[in-house]
Design an enzyme around this catalytic site. Structure first.
Site, PDB file in Angstrom:
ATOM      1  N   CYS A  72       0.826  -1.211   0.000  1.00 49.35           N
ATOM      2  CA  CYS A  72       0.000   0.000   0.000  1.00 49.35           C
ATOM      3  C   CYS A  72       0.857   1.256   0.000  1.00 49.35           C
ATOM      4  O   CYS A  72       0.694   2.134  -0.832  1.00 49.35           O
ATOM      5  CB  CYS A  72      -0.932   0.018   1.214  1.00 49.35           C
ATOM      6  N   HIS A  73       1.776   1.352   0.969  1.00 48.92           N
ATOM      7  CA  HIS A  73       2.598   2.554   1.044  1.00 48.92           C
ATOM      8  C   HIS A  73       4.075   2.229   1.185  1.00 48.92           C
ATOM      9  O   HIS A  73       4.857   3.052   1.640  1.00 48.92           O
ATOM     10  CB  HIS A  73       2.133   3.453   2.188  1.00 48.92           C
TER      11      HIS A  73
END
Lengths: 426, 185, 269
Positions: B149-150
């Site tokens: 995701c990040h």
């Protein structure tokens, strides 16, 4: 409000002054249920039931929103989701029983509120609109309560839905298509359960809206009172707050005592055992009964057992049941007597109590199976019900000679106290 | 004069008693309202059936060295990894000063079972499920888990090494009920 | 305009009703079964009334009866093993108890239906896979789930207790059409007089660990007490909370009454 002596809202703090300029909500409340609403000083305890009905609605909405967080409106799991609330959800049993019995409490206070209005002529000019809106609220309540009873998806839920939607199939030609449209199928199932849940959640807020109109319409002429004589001057009234807020506080206390006794000690007293059996479309309960607040109307529905003229018995029953409620809309014009309170209407008073007894009789007939003597009693009861409103009332209001009335509310109050005093000394 | 002071004193007394009862009634209403709010708030807490699912037994006998499985506990993913000797050595060689949340591998495993690394599969950044548990998935720059995701990188002891996540992957409470069965929760 | 119209409408309904009165027979269809059905006998339990408590020993005995007798045909779908901690069992005992049951599961390797040992979070497994299987095994009669049975029958616990102890030979004067057919059993507490369930209890059928003599009456009482608990596990707590609420509301109501009298003290009304 119209009385010139009504107290004016005067905000003291700067914040309240600022708010009053931008959004005068506190002023609205002050004039509606605060010191700015002058109310006749002689109201008796029967005037508590309006506020209590409001309290019951709030209880139903709050507990209902909470229940909706755990309830699943799906025919496969609805029954078990209610039992999940009863067994696993924290305090779920309390919230569910409160909601279940709250519905009964709501109807108890509303029925008392309605009969109060009938006895003291609160439906008459200048309060016809208050009465009409009240009948609308009553209809919405019945729809909401019916759909709420379907949600646990027990045997009575299912067969109640079957019977009530069956009313529509009595209508010639379009009846069956309407019934299928209402149910979203050929029998109550998922589609019906889901839409009933949606509407059961929506209608209470509609009721709240109509209640606001009901109170608004009430504030135009002001409250009725046990003498039925309109307010003449300041002496006749007291400010709603603190006088009636205090009295209503006591009323709420008594209401909650009864409510708590029902909820905690006999929560299933007003329910039906069959609704703890999961819905089964293949097996009808021995004897289908609606919730107690529908019993009188159910008795009227079943009283018609004869195909009369070109209308069959079933359609007669359905028409009569709806007419029994719909005729209330015409009540302000059926009763033409200018005297409101039964205190000064000796003849009407007798018929009022006969009506009370008649509705109780109809309720008992509605609870009982469709056997003799209940069938004939419900037929006689229904005859009186229609005769009372459509024939007796218009005639009585013509021939009756009212008793002498006091000139004002204050005069009536002082006369009562003089009587008390002389009785005490004698 | 005397009677006037008397009567005004009487009124004052009356006002005070009246106020007391009104205040008592209103305070009781307040206490009652609070008492009713408590169950209405508490109903949103996990219900008894949800709490009953709070322990899960996992059979780890089928997990070979270097493999990992993804299972679930309280409806959250759990990673169970059987670390290789090389992965253990790599985890132990990292200086504490390099770590965002300093913890040794020994602190994150059970004594005698250092090869069994059990963590929640919930990235401590914003709760995505990191990659690396299944065969062939991206295990990030440090050979542990990688959150797509990040871009948070976890090392072989599932400690945060790079990216936005603030802390290491959480080690849930668990016990070895036998050599092959772990009870989480 | 409203009044003459209302008068006509009223006359319409009344005429229809008068015709209905004269066309409806005043005698009910004779129902012979009615005179043979008995009113349930009263069963006194610790959980009754306004001061209820659970008789844990009795509930444990009742659960034993359910497990050893009733569960052969009747499910108890709403009760989980974890719930029986309320009956005075420890967490460990509950675990062991649950392990003694096989609950439906799937084989983790093949996905085929399988069974595994029960866990506290599992529910009492049903004796039949579905209603069709239950009917097929019971002469086309469906044994009802017992979780809510004491709330789901008119007469409640009294009915359940009376039914369990009420099996008897049909009275001599019972008309032929009311006599039990094949696979049916006479019981005057059952609304139809004849039910598919055979007499389930006989003396000494279970052996109680606490030495209580397992008569039919005792077992019926115990299992009914257990089923009162399964129908409403929160019953005792409900009444206890009720007393606290009523106590609070009584004080509140007295205070509001005094406050009301005070505020109105100087107003005649």
């Amino acid at each position: 409000m119209s009385f010139p002596w009504a107290k004016q809202y005067e905000p003291q703090q700067p914040l309240m002054k600022w708010l009053d300029e931008k959004l005068p909500l506190p002023r609205l409340v002050y004039n509606a249920i605060g010191a700015g609403y002058p109310v006749p000083r002689n109201l008796n305890y029967f005037w508590n039931f309006g506020v209590l009905a409001g309290a019951a609605l709030v209880i139903q909405i709050v507990t209902g929103i909470v229940l909706a967080m755990h309830y699943a409106a799906n025919a496969g799991v609805a029954f078990n989701s209610v039992e999940h609330i009863m067994r696993d959800v924290n305090a779920g049993w309390f919230i569910r029983y409160a909601h279940m019995n709250g519905a009964s409490m709501f109807f108890i206070v509303v029925y008392l509120h309605i009969f109060r209005g009938l006895y003291y002529g609160s439906y008459k000019a200048p309060r016809e609109m208050v009465w009409l809106l009240g009948v609308v609220i009553f209809l919405l309540m019945m729809a909401t309560a019916f759909m709420g009873y379907v949600l646990p998806w027990g045997q009575m839920s299912f067969w109640g839905a079957q019977v009530i939607t069956g009313f529509f199939s009595a209508i010639p030609i379009v009846g069956e298509p309407i019934r299928q449209w209402l149910l979203g199928g050929f029998a109550p199932d998922n589609a019906a359960l889901n839409r009933f849940f949606s509407l059961h959640y929506l209608l209470p807020f509609v009721i709240a809206g109509v209640i606001i109109l009901h109170i608004w319409a009430l504030h135009i002429p002001g409250s009725n009172n046990p003498t039925g004589i309109e307010v003449k001057d300041e002496q006749d009234t007291v400010p709603f707050h603190p006088y009636y807020t205090a009295k209503d506080g006591f009323g709420v206390g008594v209401f909650l005592l009864v409510f708590a006794a029902l909820t905690f000690f006999t929560p299933n007293l007003l329910g039906h055992a069959d609704n703890y059996i999961p819905a089964n479309p293949l097996s009808t309960p021995a004897h289908i009964v609606p919730e107690w607040y529908f019993w009188p109307f159910y008795a009227i529905l079943r009283a018609f057992t004869f195909n009369f003229l070109w209308i069959d018995a079933k359609l007669w029953g359905v028409i009569a049941m709806f007419a029994a409620i719909a005729l209330l809309f015409f009540l302000p014009w059926l009763d033409s007597s200018p005297v409101k309170s039964s205190t000064y209407r000796p003849l009407y008073r007798i018929f009022f109590w006969v009506l009370v007894a008649d509705v109780v009789l109809l309720a008992i007939c509605g609870k009982m199976p469709a056997e003799q003597p209940w069938v004939i009693l419900s037929q006689i009861g229904s005859i009186y019900y229609f005769a009372h409103f459509l024939i007796i009332l218009p005639i009585v209001s013509r021939i009756e000679r009212p008793l002498p009335m006091p000139n004002s509310i204050t005069e009536a109050v002082l006369a009562k106290h003089a009587d008390d005093k002389s009785a005490a000394t004698a | 004069m005397a009677s006037e002071t008397e009567s005004s004193a009487g009124i004052e007394d009356g006002v005070r008693r009246r106020d007391f009862i009104n205040i008592a009634a209103v305070s009781f209403a307040g206490v009652g309202a609070v008492a009713v709010v408590l169950p209405l708030v508490n109903q949103m807490n996990p219900s008894a059936d949800v709490l009953a699912l709070s322990s899960t037994e996992i059979d780890i006998s089928a997990i070979g060295e270097g493999q990992a499985i993804k299972t679930s506990w309280r409806k959250q993913p759990v990673f169970v990894r059987n670390l290789t000797a090389a992965e253990i050595a790599e985890a132990n060689s990292v200086p504490m000063s390099d770590l965002r949340e300093p913890q040794t591998l020994a602190e994150r495993t059970k004594p005698g079972k250092e090869n069994w690394l059990i963590t929640l599969g919930v990235c401590t950044h914003l709760g995505c499920v990191p990659l690396g548990a299944a065969e062939g998935e991206n295990r990030g720059d440090f050979g542990g888990y990688f959150c797509p995701c990040h871009g948070s990188h976890y090392d072989t002891a599932a400690r945060i090494r790079k990216g936005p996540a603030p802390t290491n992957l959480v080690v849930p409470p668990y016990e070895f009920t036998s050599d092959t069965v772990v009870t989480i929760g | 305009m409203v009044r003459p119209l209302g008068f006509l409408v009223g006359l319409g309904f009344i005429t229809a009703l008068i015709f209905a009165i004269f066309t409806t027979p005043l005698k009910n269809e004779p129902n012979a079964a009615y005179s043979f059905v008995k009113h349930p006998r009263h069963l006194e339990l610790a959980s009754d009334g306004l001061m209820p408590h659970w008789d844990l020993a009795q509930l444990q005995r009742g659960m034993q009866v359910y497990k050893e007798v009733c569960s052969a045909c009747h499910s108890l779908n709403l009760v989980a093993f974890r719930n029986i901690q309320d009956l005075g069992y420890t967490e460990g005992q509950v675990k062991t108890f649950a392990k003694g049951f096989q609950v439906p599961s799937i084989n983790p390797d093949t996905g085929e239906p399988a069974t595994r040992d029960g866990l506290p979070s599992d529910y009492f497994p049903a004796p039949y896979a579905n209603d069709v299987a239950a009917r097929a095994a019971n002469n086309n009669a469906l044994p009802p789930d017992l979780s809510l049975i004491t709330k789901a029958r008119e007469g409640g616990k009294d009915y359940v207790y009376s039914l369990l102890t009420g099996y008897q030979n049909p009275p001599a004067n019972l008309p032929k059409e009311l006599r039990p057919g094949t696979g049916l059993h006479y019981n005057p507490y059952f609304p139809n007089l004849n039910l598919a369930m055979a007499k389930p209890l006989s003396d000494g059928q279970v052996t109680y660990a606490d030495g209580t003599k397992a008569t039919v009456d005792q077992m019926a009482k115990d299992v009914t007490a257990f089923l009162v608990w399964t129908a409403e596990p929160k019953l005792v707590k409900r009444v206890q909370v009720g007393w606290a609420v009523i106590g609070f509301l009584l004080i509140f109501t007295v205070l509001t009454y005094l406050s009301y009298r005070n505020i109105w003290a100087d107003k005649k009304h």
